[in-house]
Design an enzyme around this catalytic site. Sequence first.
Site, PDB file in Angstrom:
ATOM      1  N   HIS A  15     -17.728   1.583   8.120  1.00 41.50           N
ATOM      2  CA  HIS A  15     -16.262   1.501   8.219  1.00 41.50           C
ATOM      3  C   HIS A  15     -15.793   2.810   8.855  1.00 41.50           C
ATOM      4  O   HIS A  15     -15.778   3.857   8.212  1.00 41.50           O
ATOM      5  CB  HIS A  15     -15.647   1.313   6.820  1.00 41.50           C
ATOM      6  N   ARG A  42     -11.574  15.039   7.978  1.00 40.18           N
ATOM      7  CA  ARG A  42     -12.382  15.447   6.826  1.00 40.18           C
ATOM      8  C   ARG A  42     -13.809  15.775   7.248  1.00 40.18           C
ATOM      9  O   ARG A  42     -14.367  15.099   8.115  1.00 40.18           O
ATOM     10  CB  ARG A  42     -12.426  14.332   5.780  1.00 40.18           C
ATOM     11  N   ARG A  99      -2.686  -2.108  -3.386  1.00 38.25           N
ATOM     12  CA  ARG A  99      -3.924  -1.365  -3.142  1.00 38.25           C
ATOM     13  C   ARG A  99      -3.879  -0.091  -3.993  1.00 38.25           C
ATOM     14  O   ARG A  99      -2.920   0.675  -3.943  1.00 38.25           O
ATOM     15  CB  ARG A  99      -4.016  -0.995  -1.670  1.00 38.25           C
ATOM     16  N   GLY A 150     -12.776   4.428  10.453  1.00 40.51           N
ATOM     17  CA  GLY A 150     -11.356   4.553  10.796  1.00 40.51           C
ATOM     18  C   GLY A 150     -11.058   6.032  10.892  1.00 40.51           C
ATOM     19  O   GLY A 150     -11.924   6.822  11.269  1.00 40.51           O
ATOM     20  N   ASN A 151      -9.836   6.422  10.518  1.00 40.69           N
ATOM     21  CA  ASN A 151      -9.549   7.853  10.435  1.00 40.69           C
ATOM     22  C   ASN A 151     -10.365   8.432   9.286  1.00 40.69           C
ATOM     23  O   ASN A 151     -11.020   9.460   9.418  1.00 40.69           O
ATOM     24  CB  ASN A 151      -8.052   8.033  10.229  1.00 40.69           C
ATOM     25  N   LYS A 164       3.313   0.800   3.138  1.00 42.27           N
ATOM     26  CA  LYS A 164       2.895  -0.197   4.131  1.00 42.27           C
ATOM     27  C   LYS A 164       2.880  -1.539   3.424  1.00 42.27           C
ATOM     28  O   LYS A 164       2.466  -1.620   2.265  1.00 42.27           O
ATOM     29  CB  LYS A 164       1.468   0.092   4.607  1.00 42.27           C
ATOM     30  N   HIS A 219     -13.038   2.610   0.147  1.00 45.66           N
ATOM     31  CA  HIS A 219     -12.995   1.570   1.197  1.00 45.66           C
ATOM     32  C   HIS A 219     -13.719   0.302   0.729  1.00 45.66           C
ATOM     33  O   HIS A 219     -14.178  -0.492   1.548  1.00 45.66           O
ATOM     34  CB  HIS A 219     -13.694   2.030   2.505  1.00 45.66           C
ATOM     35  N   ASN A 270       0.864  -1.175   0.000  1.00 44.65           N
ATOM     36  CA  ASN A 270       0.000   0.000   0.000  1.00 44.65           C
ATOM     37  C   ASN A 270       0.909   1.236   0.000  1.00 44.65           C
ATOM     38  O   ASN A 270       1.474   1.589   1.029  1.00 44.65           O
ATOM     39  CB  ASN A 270      -0.890  -0.050   1.255  1.00 44.65           C
ATOM     40  N   GLU A 288      -8.161  -5.596   5.317  1.00 43.54           N
ATOM     41  CA  GLU A 288      -8.034  -5.256   3.896  1.00 43.54           C
ATOM     42  C   GLU A 288      -6.867  -5.983   3.238  1.00 43.54           C
ATOM     43  O   GLU A 288      -6.943  -6.355   2.077  1.00 43.54           O
ATOM     44  CB  GLU A 288      -7.876  -3.731   3.744  1.00 43.54           C
TER      45      GLU A 288
HETATM   46  P1  ADP Z   1      -7.094   4.323   9.053  1.00 46.15           P
HETATM   47  O1  ADP Z   1      -8.230   5.020   8.395  1.00 46.15           O
HETATM   48  O2  ADP Z   1      -5.892   5.204   9.239  1.00 46.15           O
HETATM   49  O3  ADP Z   1      -6.793   2.942   8.520  1.00 46.15           O
HETATM   50  P2  ADP Z   1      -7.921   2.911  11.470  1.00 46.15           P
HETATM   51  O4  ADP Z   1      -8.985   2.027  10.945  1.00 46.15           O
HETATM   52  O5  ADP Z   1      -6.666   2.290  11.962  1.00 46.15           O
HETATM   53  O6  ADP Z   1      -7.615   4.136  10.530  1.00 46.15           O
HETATM   54  O7  ADP Z   1      -8.558   3.758  12.688  1.00 46.15           O
HETATM   55  C1  ADP Z   1      -7.811   4.717  13.366  1.00 46.15           C
HETATM   56  C2  ADP Z   1      -8.724   5.417  14.366  1.00 46.15           C
HETATM   57  O8  ADP Z   1      -9.345   4.459  15.217  1.00 46.15           O
HETATM   58  C3  ADP Z   1      -7.996   6.350  15.313  1.00 46.15           C
HETATM   59  O9  ADP Z   1      -7.813   7.635  14.749  1.00 46.15           O
HETATM   60  C4  ADP Z   1      -8.937   6.396  16.508  1.00 46.15           C
HETATM   61  O10 ADP Z   1      -9.888   7.443  16.335  1.00 46.15           O
HETATM   62  C5  ADP Z   1      -9.662   5.074  16.451  1.00 46.15           C
HETATM   63  N1  ADP Z   1      -9.249   4.169  17.536  1.00 46.15           N
HETATM   64  C6  ADP Z   1      -8.236   3.297  17.558  1.00 46.15           C
HETATM   65  N2  ADP Z   1      -8.180   2.644  18.742  1.00 46.15           N
HETATM   66  C7  ADP Z   1      -9.209   3.119  19.483  1.00 46.15           C
HETATM   67  C8  ADP Z   1      -9.706   2.861  20.798  1.00 46.15           C
HETATM   68  N3  ADP Z   1      -9.127   1.966  21.594  1.00 46.15           N
HETATM   69  N4  ADP Z   1     -10.786   3.556  21.206  1.00 46.15           N
HETATM   70  C9  ADP Z   1     -11.369   4.472  20.407  1.00 46.15           C
HETATM   71  N5  ADP Z   1     -10.957   4.758  19.157  1.00 46.15           N
HETATM   72  C10 ADP Z   1      -9.897   4.096  18.713  1.00 46.15           C
END
Ligand code: ADP
Length: 414
Positions: A208, A241, A91, A210-211, A17, A180, A10, A384
């Site tokens: 989904h 965002r 990816r 994540g960030n 990565k 995603h 990636n 993924e």
């Molecule tokens: P990316 O989009 O970078 O792949 P991830 O799926 O790894 O992101 O998610 C990252 C986000 O998950 C972090 O910014 C945080 O907001 C959230 N996160 C990770 N661990 C925890 C936790 N233990 N409790 C709450 N939120 C968490």
Amino acid sequence: MSTATVLVVNSGSSSIKYQLVDPVVGTAVASGIVERIGEDSATLKHTSGDTTVEREQPIGDHGEGLRAVLGLFEEVGPDLTSAGVVAVGHRVVHGGSVFSTPVLVDDDVVAQIDALSPLAPLHNPANVTGIRVARELLPDVPHVVVFDTAFFHGLPPASATYAIDRDVAREHGVRRYGFHGTSHHFVAHEAARVLDRHVEDLATIVLHLGNGASASAVLGGKAVDTSMGMTPLEGLVMGTRSGDLDPAVLIHLQRNAGMSVDDVDDLLNRRSGLKGLAGENDLRAIHQLVADGDEDARVALEVYAHRLKKYIGAYLAVLGRLDVLVFTAGVGENDDEVRAAACAGLEGLGIALDPERNAGRKKAPTIISADWSRTTVLVVPTNEELAIARQALEVTEGAGLSRDDADPAAVGHA
Ligand code: ADP
């Protein structure tokens, strides 16, 4: 470990990565990341089994980065030749309207991905660079590209089309592509498997979170709507965002606040979402701020959960019923407060969590709804890399490039 592995790559604008995945057993044999490529000093982290090696050294470009990664495989292991690498899976963020499935890489495919760069200026050029250097350094294994948009390629026109002048839209590729997709596809199928149901029989919403964050409505295994649009900016509130916004805000800021196109781009992609609302993009930091009495952080959480709830309601209406609601990715897997807030008050729509089942972080697929909930609510950890590895293996086998035909001794790198 089974006999075949796939190296999943990636490539970001300043990072690589990677994971060496056993697609049959479903585990990562090794993984790592190179960050801050092109800066004064880059960081490398490589994990193989119980061993993790971390380095800091200048790495000028992606070619040097990948060479360093291959060096770490030689030094720390596992040895790529004996690990039986049958494919490299890349990816790629944007497949435009061109790519609906993973494909074997050739020069034409690379040129087509490059040509889609105006639609994903941050991502596709970095992906192309990664593919080019990987093909140079690992010339004897097939390379496969897996697109983040592919699962949404078949979105019905009703959800894929923006209501703007059709000629402008067609000329400039302005439509909803969705992102995603690898995760949404994997998680929707995994949820069906866990529930011992056929995905063809289910109406599912996948969140989904994540960030970056996106929602999808999946009917019978096919995506019928998704929250990200022409770019990964539309939809849910994310780490940095904005998600959905009145488009006139952009006009207003450029006309009246002296902001340039780049300023607005930076505002909406990097200084908005949770970061913009509360100064932090990580939910863990937001919860800490709320605990410390920070009012902005409290409102940020409310805005975040409110948007989620709106999408759940909208997609329930789009699907006509809801069998399964799935939370995934960093926030979805770990943050029980966000899951509870998103589902609060939805009992009348047939969605009810069981607080005890919902409590805590989930490392494995877990049902978190009450027995009487019409919709089954699940947490399903996304993977993924495994999804990319499996698709890459399928493509190489489909093209008659399976391990039986490959010369394992030829896996060495240039
Ligand atoms: P990316 O989009 O970078 O792949 P991830 O799926 O790894 O992101 O998610 C990252 C986000 O998950 C972090 O910014 C945080 O907001 C959230 N996160 C990770 N661990 C925890 C936790 N233990 N409790 C709450 N939120 C968490």
